[in-house]
Design an enzyme around this catalytic site. Structure first.
Site, PDB file in Angstrom:
ATOM      1  N   LEU A  18     -18.646  -0.529  89.411  1.00  8.34           N
ATOM      2  CA  LEU A  18     -19.927  -0.900  90.002  1.00  8.34           C
ATOM      3  C   LEU A  18     -19.831  -2.133  90.891  1.00  8.34           C
ATOM      4  O   LEU A  18     -20.574  -2.257  91.857  1.00  8.34           O
ATOM      5  CB  LEU A  18     -20.967  -1.136  88.907  1.00  8.34           C
ATOM      6  CG  LEU A  18     -21.328   0.081  88.040  1.00  8.34           C
ATOM      7  CD1 LEU A  18     -22.287  -0.336  86.927  1.00  8.34           C
ATOM      8  CD2 LEU A  18     -21.931   1.188  88.889  1.00  8.34           C
ATOM      9  N   GLY A  21     -16.888  -9.650  90.654  1.00 13.19           N
ATOM     10  CA  GLY A  21     -17.219 -11.024  91.006  1.00 13.19           C
ATOM     11  C   GLY A  21     -16.083 -11.958  90.656  1.00 13.19           C
ATOM     12  O   GLY A  21     -14.964 -11.536  90.374  1.00 13.19           O
ATOM     13  N   LYS A  41     -18.494  -4.981  81.210  1.00  9.23           N
ATOM     14  CA  LYS A  41     -17.986  -6.117  81.982  1.00  9.23           C
ATOM     15  C   LYS A  41     -16.609  -6.488  81.442  1.00  9.23           C
ATOM     16  O   LYS A  41     -16.443  -6.773  80.263  1.00  9.23           O
ATOM     17  CB  LYS A  41     -18.938  -7.315  81.871  1.00  9.23           C
ATOM     18  CG  LYS A  41     -18.445  -8.580  82.551  1.00  9.23           C
ATOM     19  CD  LYS A  41     -18.515  -8.442  84.060  1.00  9.23           C
ATOM     20  CE  LYS A  41     -18.098  -9.736  84.745  1.00  9.23           C
ATOM     21  NZ  LYS A  41     -19.148 -10.759  84.690  1.00  9.23           N
ATOM     22  N   ASP A 134     -25.320 -17.673  86.295  1.00 12.49           N
ATOM     23  CA  ASP A 134     -25.005 -16.863  87.472  1.00 12.49           C
ATOM     24  C   ASP A 134     -26.226 -16.071  87.930  1.00 12.49           C
ATOM     25  O   ASP A 134     -26.132 -14.900  88.282  1.00 12.49           O
ATOM     26  CB  ASP A 134     -23.837 -15.925  87.179  1.00 12.49           C
ATOM     27  CG  ASP A 134     -23.175 -15.421  88.465  1.00 12.49           C
ATOM     28  OD1 ASP A 134     -23.325 -16.089  89.509  1.00 12.49           O
ATOM     29  OD2 ASP A 134     -22.514 -14.362  88.420  1.00 12.49           O
TER      30      ASP A 134
END
Length: 375
Positions: A18, A21, A41, A134
């Site tokens: 997806l 970062g 993640k 974030d």
């Protein structure tokens, strides 16, 4: 990168990547145990301290339930790489929305601010408080119902006392991160407040605000929101710009106060002028250079001022001295008869007697005509 079709932890089958970062990559996976899509993640920093922090914070996040936060379903570590499993939120993120549509309406942004602000306040109310660190448009997704969901807890941390940001977990997004997140300063709830205010600024202006450290060093200035979005009420602009203050103490006391001020211009009618941040809030090398330039600059200004003052002070007292030493003006009395007039004889030094203080010399008295009375 994890290949499509790979099964993690004997349960989660990877469907696609997806995004990625600074701290990790996010994958869409299928949970074969619960028969539903999930978001996973994967950390890109396989350090022991990151793993310990990851597990500790995953345990905290797993117990959270809020309508504008995804549930943390599971966490595990494979080959020293930690993974976090969360609800998958379909739909686009707000960063994609800005690229497609540009500036958003005040009404939509206010609704999203309430939803995301409520989620952030909920995180901060935990014991110990949980700091997201974030918040940005790319980490806010819109659900099928149009609700704003704050996602990506990859660099979240739980604050215990006066904890300093851990080196291994430090990350930031320029334009959205506050200055204290760049260096070795403490991050806390006001750090999330800055990032939320920056997100609202970007949604209303169509562009992110100037970088915080560049603003602190005087290399950039924050463009007033009213210039980029004239339709935004003045009170709302003031509230967002205060949330973007460089120094944490110049921001609101908490995120709830920021959200209230967005809707009530009387709650915070003025914006405190942001001051320069302490040097430790910027990278150390930049901080040392900035400090050195500032000291030399102040010394130069002081020296220049002293020289100019001394120059004009000398001119002033020179003029005063001349006034004091100048001979008195002669008293003129009417005379019945004109008489011969000659200047005094020159002295041996070549100066006129009684005129030693004059700024010039006379080598020989010039002859003057003799006046004779008319018959």
């Amino acid at each position: 990168m994890i290949e499509k079709g790979v099964t993690l932890n004997n349960r989660y089958r990877i469907r696609e990547k997806l995004g990625e970062g600074g701290m990790g990559a996010v994958y869409l996976a299928f949970d074969t145990s619960l028969n539903m899509d999930v978001a996973i993640k994967a950390s890109l920093r396989p350090f022991p301290e990151v793993e310990r922090q990851f597990v500790r914070e995953a345990q905290l996040l797993a117990g959270l339930r809020h309508p504008n936060l995804p549930r943390v379903i599971d966490y595990f570590v494979l080959d020293a790489i930690p993974y976090l499993v969360m609800d998958y939120i379909p739909g686009q993120d707000l960063e994609t929305l800005i690229r497609k549509e540009g500036r958003q309406s005040v009404e939509r942004v206010l609704a999203w601010a309430r939803q995301v602000g409520g989620a952030v306040s909920f995180l901060h109310s935990q014991t110990p408080p949980i700091i997201h660190r974030d918040i940005k448009p790319g980490n806010i997704r819109l659900s099928a119902e149009g609700e704003a969901i704050l996602v990506d807890f990859g660099i979240a941390k739980a604050v215990v006392g006066d904890q300093v940001t851990e080196t291994a977990a430090r990350s930031y997004t320029p334009g959205y991160a506050p200055p204290e997140q760049y260096g070795a300063m403490r991050t806390g709830p006001k750090s999330d407040q800055y990032a939320l205010a920056a997100t609202l600024y970007a949604l209303l202006a169509g562009q992110k605000p100037a970088d915080a450290v560049q603003r602190a060093l005087g290399e950039a200035t924050l463009t007033p929101l009213s210039q980029l979005a004239p339709e935004v009420p003045a009170g709302m602009c003031a509230a967002i710009e205060r949330g973007l203050a460089v120094r944490p103490e110049d921001r609101f006391s908490d995120v709830e106060s920021l959200i209230r001020a967005l809707e009530d211009p009387l709650a915070q009618p003025t914006v405190q002028t942001p001051s320069a941040i302490p040097e430790k809030a910027v990278p150390r090398r930049v901080g040392r250079n900035f400090s050195r330039w500032r000291r030399w600059g102040l010394a130069g200004v002081a020296l220049g001022g002293a020289v100019i003052l001394a120059f004009f002070w000398g001119i002033f007292w020179q003029g005063v001295g001349r006034l004091r030493q100048a001979p008195a003006a002669p008293v003129i009395s009417p005379s019945p008869k004109p008489t011969s007039t000659r200047l005094p004889e020159a002295t041996a030094t070549g100066r006129v007697a009684g005129a030693a203080t004059l700024p010039y010399e006379i080598t020989e008295p010039p002859p003057l005509p003799t006046f004779t009375p008319a018959p």
